[in-house]
Design an enzyme around this catalytic site. Structure first.
Site, PDB file in Angstrom:
ATOM      1  N   ARG A 165       1.071  -1.090  -0.043  1.00 11.83           N
ATOM      2  CA  ARG A 165      -0.047  -0.206  -0.077  1.00 11.83           C
ATOM      3  C   ARG A 165       0.832   1.352  -0.106  1.00 11.83           C
ATOM      4  O   ARG A 165       0.403   2.341   0.229  1.00 11.83           O
ATOM      5  CB  ARG A 165      -0.614  -0.207   0.860  1.00 11.83           C
ATOM      6  CG  ARG A 165      -1.889  -1.632   1.453  1.00 11.83           C
ATOM      7  CD  ARG A 165      -2.837  -1.012   1.870  1.00 11.83           C
ATOM      8  NE  ARG A 165      -2.826  -0.064   3.074  1.00 11.83           N
ATOM      9  CZ  ARG A 165      -3.979   0.383   3.900  1.00 11.83           C
ATOM     10  NH1 ARG A 165      -5.109   0.159   3.450  1.00 11.83           N
ATOM     11  NH2 ARG A 165      -3.762   0.677   4.721  1.00 11.83           N
ATOM     12  N   ASP A 166       2.464   1.152   0.634  1.00 13.11           N
ATOM     13  CA  ASP A 166       2.663   2.576   0.134  1.00 13.11           C
ATOM     14  C   ASP A 166       4.319   2.188  -1.174  1.00 13.11           C
ATOM     15  O   ASP A 166       5.065   2.809  -0.552  1.00 13.11           O
ATOM     16  CB  ASP A 166       3.372   2.693   1.058  1.00 13.11           C
ATOM     17  CG  ASP A 166       3.565   4.685   1.411  1.00 13.11           C
ATOM     18  OD1 ASP A 166       2.921   5.054  -0.098  1.00 13.11           O
ATOM     19  OD2 ASP A 166       4.207   4.703   2.386  1.00 13.11           O
ATOM     20  N   ILE A 167       4.382   1.803  -2.234  1.00 15.18           N
ATOM     21  CA  ILE A 167       5.042   1.482  -3.412  1.00 15.18           C
ATOM     22  C   ILE A 167       5.355   3.179  -3.855  1.00 15.18           C
ATOM     23  O   ILE A 167       4.666   3.374  -3.990  1.00 15.18           O
ATOM     24  CB  ILE A 167       4.670   0.368  -3.902  1.00 15.18           C
ATOM     25  CG1 ILE A 167       4.542  -0.284  -3.511  1.00 15.18           C
ATOM     26  CG2 ILE A 167       6.331   0.308  -5.018  1.00 15.18           C
ATOM     27  CD1 ILE A 167       4.682  -2.246  -4.346  1.00 15.18           C
TER      28      ILE A 167
END
Length: 204
Positions: free
Chosen positions: A133-135
């Site tokens: 969820r935070d690439i």
């Protein structure tokens, strides 16, 4: 070398580690480069403010993972104010800084993304798929040999078939898909969306 504020952090953590540098601070977390006192080895400690985080999913997620492209979870500590997770330190350069300091060729961009696809395949094909969820470039470390490590699992979650939406709406706006802002539950496609934005960043 600096000292932690002893009244805030768990006693067991303070007994084993010394603070060297603050690497990041925000969203109720602090990330430090720390030195293990007994052997001088380096680790990364992420400290979660319990006033912001009622639970820390990173512990459950990282402790069950084993992949060369992921950080190795070591241990955790907590008191009534802070939860601390400790992982091995990965020596290298964040991809955002690497892209500024080096001219990233098309071949390198493809290589980085293929490696990231292999990491995501491992995460997404688990019995309980892990969604990062935070690439983004800041969360990818480029090592000296050109291999990468995906870090920062503090907003990662495990996919639940019975959930209609996420319980926390976080992410980096440029890289996050719309469903991360409450429209539906995020699944593996959220990470693939972010991967596409990352590839665009590397090529342009």
């Amino acid at each position: 070398k600096r000292s932690f504020q002893e009244s805030r952090y768990p006693a067991g953590f303070l007994k084993k580690y010394d603070q060297l540098e603050c690497l990041a601070n925000g969203h109720g977390t602090e990330t430090f480069l720390v030195l293990k006192k007994d052997d001088g080895s380096l680790f990364v400690a992420k400290c979660y403010d319990k006033a912001v985080y009622s639970s820390v999913s990173e512990i459950e997620i990282l402790s069950g993972l084993s992949h060369s492209g992921l950080p190795v979870y070591t241990e955790s500590f907590e008191n009534d104010r802070v939860c601390v997770t400790v992982r091995e330190y990965e020596e290298g350069t964040p991809l955002d800084r690497y892209a500024v300091e080096n001219k990233v060729s098309q071949w390198q961009a493809v290589s980085f993304c293929i490696q990231l696809c292999e990491i995501l395949t491992y995460l997404h094909r688990r019995e309980k798929p892990v969604i990062h969820r935070d690439i983004k470039p800041q969360n990818i470390i480029v090592k000296r040999d050109g291999s990468i490590v995906l870090i920062d699992f503090d907003i990662a979650r495990q996919y639940r078939r019975d959930a209609e939406s996420d319980t926390q709406f976080f992410g980096t706006r440029i890289y996050a898909p719309p469903e991360q802002y409450g429209f539906s539950q995020t699944d593996c496609r959220a990470d693939i969306y972010s991967l596409g934005v990352l590839l665009r960043f590397l090529l342009t």
